[in-house]
Design a protein around this motif. Structure first.
Motif, PDB file in Angstrom:
ATOM      1  N   TYR A 222      16.706   0.724 -18.178  1.00  0.00           N
ATOM      2  CA  TYR A 222      15.312   0.346 -17.975  1.00  0.00           C
ATOM      3  C   TYR A 222      15.237  -0.633 -16.818  1.00  0.00           C
ATOM      4  N   ALA A 223      14.397  -0.338 -15.859  1.00  0.00           N
ATOM      5  CA  ALA A 223      14.226  -1.228 -14.711  1.00  0.00           C
ATOM      6  C   ALA A 223      12.844  -1.018 -14.122  1.00  0.00           C
ATOM      7  N   ARG A 224      12.335  -2.065 -13.499  1.00  0.00           N
ATOM      8  CA  ARG A 224      11.039  -1.940 -12.822  1.00  0.00           C
ATOM      9  C   ARG A 224      11.225  -1.145 -11.548  1.00  0.00           C
ATOM     10  N   ARG A 225      10.286  -0.276 -11.302  1.00  0.00           N
ATOM     11  CA  ARG A 225      10.276   0.456 -10.034  1.00  0.00           C
ATOM     12  C   ARG A 225       9.198  -0.170  -9.174  1.00  0.00           C
ATOM     13  N   LEU A 226       9.603  -0.741  -8.091  1.00  0.00           N
ATOM     14  CA  LEU A 226       8.648  -1.411  -7.212  1.00  0.00           C
ATOM     15  C   LEU A 226       8.266  -0.492  -6.074  1.00  0.00           C
ATOM     16  N   LYS A 227       6.992  -0.506  -5.743  1.00  0.00           N
ATOM     17  CA  LYS A 227       6.478   0.265  -4.619  1.00  0.00           C
ATOM     18  C   LYS A 227       5.738  -0.695  -3.713  1.00  0.00           C
ATOM     19  N   GLU A 228       5.916  -0.499  -2.435  1.00  0.00           N
ATOM     20  CA  GLU A 228       5.217  -1.350  -1.488  1.00  0.00           C
ATOM     21  C   GLU A 228       3.721  -1.144  -1.612  1.00  0.00           C
ATOM     22  N   PHE A 229       2.991  -2.230  -1.493  1.00  0.00           N
ATOM     23  CA  PHE A 229       1.530  -2.165  -1.491  1.00  0.00           C
ATOM     24  C   PHE A 229       1.113  -2.061  -0.041  1.00  0.00           C
ATOM     25  N   ASP A 230       0.930  -0.840   0.418  1.00  0.00           N
ATOM     26  CA  ASP A 230       0.609  -0.625   1.815  1.00  0.00           C
ATOM     27  C   ASP A 230      -0.696   0.155   1.950  1.00  0.00           C
ATOM     28  N   ARG A 231      -0.999   0.526   3.158  1.00  0.00           N
ATOM     29  CA  ARG A 231      -2.245   1.231   3.445  1.00  0.00           C
ATOM     30  C   ARG A 231      -2.332   2.554   2.685  1.00  0.00           C
ATOM     31  N   ASN A 232      -1.220   3.261   2.549  1.00  0.00           N
ATOM     32  CA  ASN A 232      -1.236   4.540   1.831  1.00  0.00           C
ATOM     33  C   ASN A 232      -1.654   4.366   0.374  1.00  0.00           C
ATOM     34  N   VAL A 233      -1.223   3.274  -0.258  1.00  0.00           N
ATOM     35  CA  VAL A 233      -1.590   3.015  -1.650  1.00  0.00           C
ATOM     36  C   VAL A 233      -3.095   2.770  -1.745  1.00  0.00           C
ATOM     37  N   VAL A 234      -3.635   1.994  -0.833  1.00  0.00           N
ATOM     38  CA  VAL A 234      -5.072   1.684  -0.848  1.00  0.00           C
ATOM     39  C   VAL A 234      -5.895   2.941  -0.574  1.00  0.00           C
ATOM     40  N   VAL A 235      -5.525   3.676   0.462  1.00  0.00           N
ATOM     41  CA  VAL A 235      -6.280   4.895   0.807  1.00  0.00           C
ATOM     42  C   VAL A 235      -6.168   5.928  -0.307  1.00  0.00           C
ATOM     43  N   GLY A 236      -4.965   6.139  -0.823  1.00  0.00           N
ATOM     44  CA  GLY A 236      -4.773   7.103  -1.913  1.00  0.00           C
ATOM     45  C   GLY A 236      -5.562   6.718  -3.150  1.00  0.00           C
ATOM     46  N   GLY A 237      -5.547   5.428  -3.490  1.00  0.00           N
ATOM     47  CA  GLY A 237      -6.315   4.955  -4.644  1.00  0.00           C
ATOM     48  C   GLY A 237      -7.808   5.135  -4.445  1.00  0.00           C
ATOM     49  N   ALA A 238      -8.277   4.889  -3.231  1.00  0.00           N
ATOM     50  CA  ALA A 238      -9.706   5.052  -2.940  1.00  0.00           C
ATOM     51  C   ALA A 238     -10.112   6.527  -3.033  1.00  0.00           C
ATOM     52  N   VAL A 239      -9.305   7.405  -2.466  1.00  0.00           N
ATOM     53  CA  VAL A 239      -9.611   8.844  -2.530  1.00  0.00           C
ATOM     54  C   VAL A 239      -9.588   9.316  -3.976  1.00  0.00           C
ATOM     55  N   PHE A 240      -8.574   8.900  -4.745  1.00  0.00           N
ATOM     56  CA  PHE A 240      -8.500   9.264  -6.155  1.00  0.00           C
ATOM     57  C   PHE A 240      -9.735   8.757  -6.897  1.00  0.00           C
ATOM     58  N   GLY A 241     -10.105   7.507  -6.667  1.00  0.00           N
ATOM     59  CA  GLY A 241     -11.264   6.917  -7.349  1.00  0.00           C
ATOM     60  C   GLY A 241     -12.561   7.634  -7.026  1.00  0.00           C
TER      61      GLY A 241
END
Length: 156
Positions: free
Chosen positions: A79-98
């Motif tokens: 068990y381990a945390r999987r870290l992902k960078e908080f970058d522009r792709n995360v914001v844009v992808g989240g906005a499109v999904f939303g």
């Protein structure tokens, strides 16, 4: 991890989990776009309890599992945390999904459950999700190939 090192019941248990998840979505009403849209328009807060219950069960499971087990039961991975960078792709992808969720009232998991309860017009949304994922993958591949070409010295 290769598939040969997995437990033999890995795939059947994943399917069983998906089936239970889909039935839960159907029973809770999350597979019905009109219920989700009522929630998003702050007219029906029933789904808040569904999501809160799911978050509580998930949180409790992870708290207990990470404390008492050395690894995941089916994969034996630590068990381990999987870290992902908080970058522009995360914001844009989240906005499109939303925006897609807000317009259609359905998200990918609930879309499949919605088809399962007989809402066949939702297949248009599922088609759109697949098309969007394909276009994004194609665009990302082309963009990556373009940046590789740009780093090579020009010949000529």
């Amino acid at each position: 991890m290769s598939t040969t090192s997995r437990q033999p019941l890995f795939v059947p248990i994943v399917y069983l989990g998906g089936l239970i998840f889909g039935v839960g979505l159907a029973i809770s009403g999350m597979a019905r776009p009109e219920v989700v849209l009522d929630f998003l328009q702050l007219e029906d807060f029933g789904l808040l309890f569904v999501m809160g219950g799911a978050a509580a069960v998930t949180g409790l499971t992870f708290a207990v599992a990470t404390r008492y087990f050395d690894g995941a039961p089916l994969t034996a991975r630590e068990y381990a945390r999987r870290l992902k960078e908080f970058d522009r792709n995360v914001v844009v992808g989240g906005a499109v999904f939303g925006v897609g969720w807000g317009v259609s009232g359905i998200c990918p998991g609930a879309a499949y459950a919605s088809v399962g309860i007989g809402n066949y017009p939702i297949l248009w949304a599922v088609t759109g999700m697949f098309l969007g994922a394909y276009v994004q993958g194609y665009w990302r591949t082309r963009r990556a190939a373009g940046t590789d070409d740009a780093t090579e010295p020009a010949t000529g």
